[in-house]
Design a protein around this motif. Structure first.
Motif, PDB file in Angstrom:
ATOM      1  N   ALA A  45      56.292 -47.944 103.934  1.00 56.37           N
ATOM      2  CA  ALA A  45      56.394 -47.527 105.332  1.00 56.37           C
ATOM      3  C   ALA A  45      56.280 -46.007 105.445  1.00 56.37           C
ATOM      4  CB  ALA A  45      57.713 -48.004 105.939  1.00 56.37           C
ATOM      5  N   ARG A  46      55.680 -45.538 106.522  1.00 56.39           N
ATOM      6  CA  ARG A  46      55.393 -44.113 106.664  1.00 56.39           C
ATOM      7  C   ARG A  46      56.651 -43.246 106.662  1.00 56.39           C
ATOM      8  NH1 ARG A  46      49.984 -43.742 108.101  1.00 56.39           N
ATOM      9  NH2 ARG A  46      49.101 -45.622 109.056  1.00 56.39           N
ATOM     10  N   ASP A  47      57.791 -43.821 107.045  1.00 52.60           N
ATOM     11  CA  ASP A  47      59.009 -43.006 107.108  1.00 52.60           C
ATOM     12  C   ASP A  47      59.780 -42.987 105.793  1.00 52.60           C
ATOM     13  OD1 ASP A  47      59.937 -45.626 107.131  1.00 52.60           O
ATOM     14  OD2 ASP A  47      61.552 -45.213 108.557  1.00 52.60           O
ATOM     15  N   GLN A  48      59.230 -43.601 104.751  1.00 56.66           N
ATOM     16  CA  GLN A  48      59.910 -43.661 103.458  1.00 56.66           C
ATOM     17  C   GLN A  48      59.310 -42.643 102.478  1.00 56.66           C
ATOM     18  OE1 GLN A  48      62.688 -45.803 102.722  1.00 56.66           O
ATOM     19  NE2 GLN A  48      62.533 -45.779 104.963  1.00 56.66           N
ATOM     20  N   ALA A  49      60.176 -42.037 101.688  1.00 53.85           N
ATOM     21  CA  ALA A  49      59.705 -41.058 100.693  1.00 53.85           C
ATOM     22  C   ALA A  49      58.806 -41.705  99.648  1.00 53.85           C
ATOM     23  CB  ALA A  49      60.901 -40.400 100.024  1.00 53.85           C
ATOM     24  N   THR A  50      58.963 -42.999  99.449  1.00 50.45           N
ATOM     25  CA  THR A  50      58.168 -43.727  98.447  1.00 50.45           C
ATOM     26  C   THR A  50      56.785 -44.122  98.961  1.00 50.45           C
ATOM     27  OG1 THR A  50      59.296 -45.738  99.195  1.00 50.45           O
ATOM     28  CG2 THR A  50      60.158 -44.665  97.208  1.00 50.45           C
ATOM     29  N   SER A  51      56.507 -43.861 100.236  1.00 50.06           N
ATOM     30  CA  SER A  51      55.267 -44.338 100.855  1.00 50.06           C
ATOM     31  C   SER A  51      53.997 -43.950 100.099  1.00 50.06           C
ATOM     32  CB  SER A  51      55.181 -43.851 102.306  1.00 50.06           C
ATOM     33  OG  SER A  51      53.993 -44.302 102.916  1.00 50.06           O
ATOM     34  N   PRO A  52      53.783 -42.694  99.738  1.00 57.00           N
ATOM     35  CA  PRO A  52      52.531 -42.340  99.043  1.00 57.00           C
ATOM     36  C   PRO A  52      52.347 -43.089  97.723  1.00 57.00           C
ATOM     37  CG  PRO A  52      53.688 -40.365  99.782  1.00 57.00           C
ATOM     38  CD  PRO A  52      54.634 -41.515  99.956  1.00 57.00           C
ATOM     39  N   TYR A  53      53.443 -43.264  97.006  1.00 56.56           N
ATOM     40  CA  TYR A  53      53.370 -43.924  95.702  1.00 56.56           C
ATOM     41  C   TYR A  53      53.100 -45.425  95.865  1.00 56.56           C
ATOM     42  CZ  TYR A  53      55.793 -39.563  94.734  1.00 56.56           C
ATOM     43  OH  TYR A  53      56.151 -38.243  94.686  1.00 56.56           O
ATOM     44  N   ALA A  54      53.809 -46.058  96.804  1.00 55.66           N
ATOM     45  CA  ALA A  54      53.623 -47.491  97.039  1.00 55.66           C
ATOM     46  C   ALA A  54      52.213 -47.792  97.517  1.00 55.66           C
ATOM     47  CB  ALA A  54      54.647 -47.984  98.064  1.00 55.66           C
ATOM     48  N   ARG A  55      51.700 -46.948  98.378  1.00 54.43           N
ATOM     49  CA  ARG A  55      50.354 -47.174  98.918  1.00 54.43           C
ATOM     50  C   ARG A  55      49.293 -46.935  97.846  1.00 54.43           C
ATOM     51  NH1 ARG A  55      50.268 -43.684 104.285  1.00 54.43           N
ATOM     52  NH2 ARG A  55      48.173 -44.566 104.444  1.00 54.43           N
ATOM     53  N   PHE A  56      49.521 -45.939  97.000  1.00 55.36           N
ATOM     54  CA  PHE A  56      48.580 -45.700  95.902  1.00 55.36           C
ATOM     55  C   PHE A  56      48.565 -46.888  94.945  1.00 55.36           C
ATOM     56  CE2 PHE A  56      48.022 -44.468  91.454  1.00 55.36           C
ATOM     57  CZ  PHE A  56      46.700 -44.029  91.491  1.00 55.36           C
ATOM     58  N   MET A  57      49.728 -47.434  94.646  1.00 57.83           N
ATOM     59  CA  MET A  57      49.808 -48.571  93.735  1.00 57.83           C
ATOM     60  C   MET A  57      49.055 -49.769  94.295  1.00 57.83           C
ATOM     61  SD  MET A  57      53.784 -48.082  92.555  1.00 57.83           S
ATOM     62  CE  MET A  57      53.908 -49.516  91.466  1.00 57.83           C
ATOM     63  N   ASP A  58      49.194 -50.022  95.590  1.00 56.27           N
ATOM     64  CA  ASP A  58      48.450 -51.123  96.216  1.00 56.27           C
ATOM     65  C   ASP A  58      46.952 -50.847  96.200  1.00 56.27           C
ATOM     66  OD1 ASP A  58      50.595 -52.731  96.742  1.00 56.27           O
ATOM     67  OD2 ASP A  58      50.776 -52.206  98.855  1.00 56.27           O
ATOM     68  N   LEU A  59      46.581 -49.612  96.524  1.00 55.89           N
ATOM     69  CA  LEU A  59      45.161 -49.242  96.533  1.00 55.89           C
ATOM     70  C   LEU A  59      44.537 -49.430  95.157  1.00 55.89           C
ATOM     71  CD1 LEU A  59      42.662 -47.900  97.850  1.00 55.89           C
ATOM     72  CD2 LEU A  59      43.651 -45.687  97.224  1.00 55.89           C
ATOM     73  N   ALA A  60      45.206 -48.909  94.129  1.00 52.02           N
ATOM     74  CA  ALA A  60      44.677 -49.010  92.773  1.00 52.02           C
ATOM     75  C   ALA A  60      44.613 -50.462  92.315  1.00 52.02           C
ATOM     76  CB  ALA A  60      45.531 -48.177  91.818  1.00 52.02           C
ATOM     77  N   THR A  61      45.643 -51.254  92.649  1.00 55.25           N
ATOM     78  CA  THR A  61      45.642 -52.673  92.284  1.00 55.25           C
ATOM     79  C   THR A  61      44.446 -53.386  92.883  1.00 55.25           C
ATOM     80  OG1 THR A  61      48.060 -52.745  92.136  1.00 55.25           O
ATOM     81  CG2 THR A  61      46.917 -54.842  92.422  1.00 55.25           C
ATOM     82  N   GLY A  62      44.214 -53.174  94.177  1.00 58.63           N
ATOM     83  CA  GLY A  62      43.101 -53.827  94.852  1.00 58.63           C
ATOM     84  C   GLY A  62      41.762 -53.451  94.259  1.00 58.63           C
ATOM     85  N   VAL A  63      41.562 -52.161  93.993  1.00 57.90           N
ATOM     86  CA  VAL A  63      40.291 -51.701  93.425  1.00 57.90           C
ATOM     87  C   VAL A  63      40.065 -52.303  92.042  1.00 57.90           C
ATOM     88  CG1 VAL A  63      39.063 -49.677  92.538  1.00 57.90           C
ATOM     89  CG2 VAL A  63      40.215 -49.558  94.750  1.00 57.90           C
ATOM     90  N   LEU A  64      41.091 -52.276  91.199  1.00 57.25           N
ATOM     91  CA  LEU A  64      40.958 -52.810  89.839  1.00 57.25           C
ATOM     92  C   LEU A  64      40.630 -54.300  89.847  1.00 57.25           C
ATOM     93  CD1 LEU A  64      43.929 -50.980  88.073  1.00 57.25           C
ATOM     94  CD2 LEU A  64      41.485 -50.539  87.759  1.00 57.25           C
ATOM     95  N   LEU A  65      41.287 -55.046  90.724  1.00 59.32           N
ATOM     96  CA  LEU A  65      41.030 -56.488  90.784  1.00 59.32           C
ATOM     97  C   LEU A  65      39.620 -56.790  91.279  1.00 59.32           C
ATOM     98  CD1 LEU A  65      44.416 -57.895  92.142  1.00 59.32           C
ATOM     99  CD2 LEU A  65      43.506 -58.036  89.824  1.00 59.32           C
ATOM    100  N   LEU A  66      39.152 -56.044  92.260  1.00 61.91           N
ATOM    101  CA  LEU A  66      37.802 -56.280  92.772  1.00 61.91           C
ATOM    102  C   LEU A  66      36.747 -55.921  91.726  1.00 61.91           C
ATOM    103  CD1 LEU A  66      38.217 -55.013  96.449  1.00 61.91           C
ATOM    104  CD2 LEU A  66      38.026 -57.383  95.651  1.00 61.91           C
ATOM    105  N   VAL A  67      36.987 -54.862  90.967  1.00 63.48           N
ATOM    106  CA  VAL A  67      36.071 -54.514  89.881  1.00 63.48           C
ATOM    107  C   VAL A  67      36.081 -55.606  88.810  1.00 63.48           C
ATOM    108  CG1 VAL A  67      35.633 -52.887  87.997  1.00 63.48           C
ATOM    109  CG2 VAL A  67      36.231 -52.031  90.270  1.00 63.48           C
ATOM    110  N   ALA A  68      37.275 -56.110  88.478  1.00 67.39           N
ATOM    111  CA  ALA A  68      37.385 -57.181  87.489  1.00 67.39           C
ATOM    112  C   ALA A  68      36.634 -58.428  87.938  1.00 67.39           C
ATOM    113  CB  ALA A  68      38.859 -57.503  87.237  1.00 67.39           C
ATOM    114  N   VAL A  69      36.724 -58.751  89.213  1.00 69.67           N
ATOM    115  CA  VAL A  69      36.013 -59.918  89.756  1.00 69.67           C
ATOM    116  C   VAL A  69      34.513 -59.746  89.607  1.00 69.67           C
ATOM    117  CG1 VAL A  69      35.433 -61.112  91.896  1.00 69.67           C
ATOM    118  CG2 VAL A  69      37.813 -60.660  91.341  1.00 69.67           C
TER     119      VAL A  69
END
Length: 224
Positions: A45-69
């Motif tokens: 969530a945008r109001d959480q200090a963890t937001s940049p890290y959580a969003r990066f983790m989701d972004l990287a996960t999605g990209v890696l899985l699509l490349v693997a596919v």
């Protein structure tokens, strides 16, 4: 599976499994949210200090899985079960990727004002978009679990890796379905959405481990 870079795909899936495990971020951040009443997606969530890290983790996960596919496509060779597994992995990867671009404005479990805005329908388009992308990822994970079991059922359970992946896949399909039904019921009935925090964390952990072990567990099937 000679034309397919097995080791590369295996490593991509392994890293994706680690990055998707936002429980690690939650632990590193000192459990900023109540694990019983919050969704892990609230870490982004945008109001959480963890937001940049959580969003990066989701972004990287999605990209890696699509490349693997994309890299794994030659291994399918018209097999329906493997095709279904590949498509569902792509759906899960795409949903997780889009999740990173559609975070909630605030974490409902962390503030009364945010909960009130959500309850009164004032949370805006960001919440609706986040719910859509999260639902897409959830459906993809359920389908991944189902098709992984179907692949093993057709080509044999293999050694210990195959049996372990079968158990994990069934666990993912079961817990994600349970989670979807529980949250969906609250949404459809208009009740306050009570986050089944422990259930979600168990389910996410199962997904993470399944992603990391999926290819070794299915290697005897996809190499035929």
């Amino acid at each position: 599976m000679a034309p397919v870079p097995y080791r590369l795909i295996r490593n991509l899936m392994l890293v994706a499994g680690v990055l998707y495990c936002s429980l690690l971020l939650e632990v590193a951040a000192g459990f900023p949210l109540d694990v019983r009443t919050s969704f892990l997606s609230e870490l982004g969530a945008r109001d959480q200090a963890t937001s940049p890290y959580a969003r990066f983790m989701d972004l990287a996960t999605g990209v890696l899985l699509l490349v693997a596919v994309l890299l794994a496509r030659p291994a399918v060779r018209g097999q329906r079960e493997l095709t279904g597994l590949l498509i569902s992995t792509a759906v899960f990867g795409a949903g997780t990727l889009f999740d990173s671009f559609s975070p909630m404005d605030c974490a409902p479990s962390a503030g009364a004002a945010c909960r009130a805005a959500e309850a009164n329908g004032q949370a805006g388009a960001s919440l609706v978009l986040h719910e859509i992308t999260s639902t897409l990822a959830g459906i993809g994970s359920i389908a991944m679990g189902v098709f992984a079991v179907l692949v093993l059922r057709r080509w044999g359970w293999g050694a210990a890796w195959g049996k372990a992946v079968g158990v994990l896949a069934a666990g993912v399909a079961g817990t994600q379905t349970w989670l979807g039904l529980e949250t969906g019921y609250d949404v459809l009935t208009g009740n306050d959405l009570h986050a089944p925090g422990i259930l979600q964390r168990v389910s996410v952990l199962l997904v993470c481990v399944m992603l990391a072990t999926l290819l070794p567990g299915l290697r005897h099937a996809v190499s035929r």
